[in-house]
Design an enzyme around this catalytic site. Structure first.
Site, short mmCIF file in Angstrom:
data_model
loop_
_atom_site.label_atom_id
_atom_site.label_comp_id
_atom_site.label_asym_id
_atom_site.label_seq_id
_atom_site.Cartn_x
_atom_site.Cartn_y
_atom_site.Cartn_z
N ASP A 144 -1.62 -11.41 -4.98
CA ASP A 144 -2.00 -12.86 -4.47
C ASP A 144 -1.08 -13.88 -4.67
O ASP A 144 -1.26 -15.07 -4.43
CB ASP A 144 -3.31 -13.17 -4.75
CG ASP A 144 -3.65 -12.76 -6.02
OD1 ASP A 144 -2.85 -13.29 -6.96
OD2 ASP A 144 -4.85 -12.57 -6.50
N HIS A 159 2.05 -4.20 -8.39
CA HIS A 159 1.84 -3.69 -7.16
C HIS A 159 2.39 -4.56 -6.04
O HIS A 159 2.05 -4.37 -4.68
CB HIS A 159 0.24 -3.58 -6.81
CG HIS A 159 -0.27 -2.43 -7.59
ND1 HIS A 159 -1.72 -2.41 -7.88
CD2 HIS A 159 0.29 -1.53 -8.39
CE1 HIS A 159 -2.07 -1.60 -8.75
NE2 HIS A 159 -0.79 -0.84 -8.97
N CYS A 218 11.62 -6.01 12.75
CA CYS A 218 12.54 -6.46 11.76
C CYS A 218 13.64 -7.27 12.45
O CYS A 218 14.06 -6.85 13.47
CB CYS A 218 13.18 -5.67 10.83
SG CYS A 218 14.57 -6.11 9.91
N GLY A 258 -9.80 -8.88 -16.44
CA GLY A 258 -10.21 -8.80 -15.10
C GLY A 258 -9.72 -7.41 -14.22
O GLY A 258 -9.59 -7.40 -13.46
#
Length: 344
Positions: A144, A159, A218, A258
């Site tokens: 995020d 990731h 693309c 977390g």
């Protein structure tokens, strides 16, 4: 926990209307209940951090839920608990154009809200630890960009990041905001209503809503586009994994924040074996590949720290896969506890 969104075009400007519940109450919607902060536990974490000279921190979705981003696993409030929907699979996305169309339509609707999320006190605390020289390296499983927004620089996004888009053919990388503008230009009259936020920046739409959505290729080579993240069933870049292992070996302590550090057993990745007539050896081979792919949720880095005899502390609401390896386990909100710690 019904969160409604409506996307519509008005005089050339796209707007997302969020329900009052979403706009004002989502930060608490996705955080599981936790006991009050224990002052003795705060002292123990303070001691752990104070004794660390090269602290490596690994964060997971439990950091971002306090910014209003749902996760998958949290008890009663995670995506698995709230719905029967499951994350997109890498193989399906790469091989099937309709899957990419559905994903990008959902992501297009959810992007304005997802990209507007801001860091919470946990992100800011870790960023300050870095500035003060306490935090040696930060590894996040989140996609995020909230750590980056908070100013963290000694950072590995294990990731990937939803704020970047990758061409599967030529590898060209572009900002996600640029793609949003291309979506708008290709779909000037397209409308959709969605209910429910998903953890990776998308929302839930019906198949009928998705069918007319147009996805640009693309701009450089015409290939298919994918967010620059590791989907379920894909593998983390080996060079990135090796880099993180080296950072762990250089550290003198490890703090998990977390993350449950779990392998996604029971996930749709197991579906190819359901009703399969494959030989036992083939099934075992498949499962071994699956576990190797999923184990880099972070658990392997914990094992490396254990091998190096590094002290390990875990801050996470609920049990984790590595509780038995930790010298300290805390069940509190990340944004409530981390700002209480003096990194100096």
């Amino acid at each position: 926990m019904n969160v409604g969104l409506t996307l519509r075009a008005a005089k050339g400007c796209w707007r997302v209307n969020l329900s009052q519940q979403c706009a004002h109450g989502s930060i608490g919607l996705f955080v599981p209940p936790s006991p009050p902060v224990d002052p003795e536990k705060v002292k123990e974490l303070q001691r752990f951090v104070s004794l660390s000279k090269k602290l490596l921190v690994m964060t997971g979705a439990g950091v971002s839920t306090e910014s209003g981003i749902p996760d998958y696993r949290s008890e009663k409030v995670g995506l698995y608990a709230r719905t029967d929907r499951r994350p997109i699979q890498h193989r399906d996305f790469v091989q099937r154009a309709p899957v990419r169309q559905r994903y990008w339509a959902r992501n297009f609707v959810g992007w304005p809200r997802f990209s507007s999320h801001q860091p919470n006190p946990a992100h800011w605390a870790l960023s300050s630890w870095e500035r003060l020289g306490k935090l040696y390296w930060l590894v996040t499983q989140n996609v995020d960009a909230l750590h980056t927004k908070a100013g963290s620089q000694r950072l590995t996004e294990l990731h990937g990041c939803m704020h970047r888009v990758l061409c599967l053919a030529c590898g060209e990388q572009t900002p996600r905001g640029v793609l949003q503008e291309r979506f708008e230009a290709l779909n000037p009259t397209w409308r959709a209503e969605a209910h429910g936020l998903a953890p990776d920046g998308d929302v839930f739409l019906t198949e009928e809503q998705v069918q007319s959505f147009r996805v640009p290729p693309c701009a450089r080579c015409g290939g298919p586009l994918k967010p620059d993240v590791v989907f379920f069933g894909d593998t983390v870049n080996p060079d990135k994994v090796d880099f993180v292992h080296r950072r762990v070996k250089e550290a003198d302590s490890l703090l998990v924040v977390g993350s449950s550090l779990q392998v996604f057993v029971g996930h749709p990745l197991w579906e190819p074996l359901r009703g399969s007539r494959l030989a036992v050896s083939s099934c075992i081979s498949y499962l071994c590949r699956l576990l190797l792919r999923q184990v880099y949720s972070g658990y392997r880095f914990i094992l490396t720290a254990r091998e190096k005899k590094l002290p390990i502390a875990i801050l996470n609401i609920g049990p984790t896969r590595s509780d038995h390896l930790a010298c300290l386990k805390l069940d509190s909100r990340c944004g409530e506890l981390l700002p209480l710690i003096d990194p100096q």
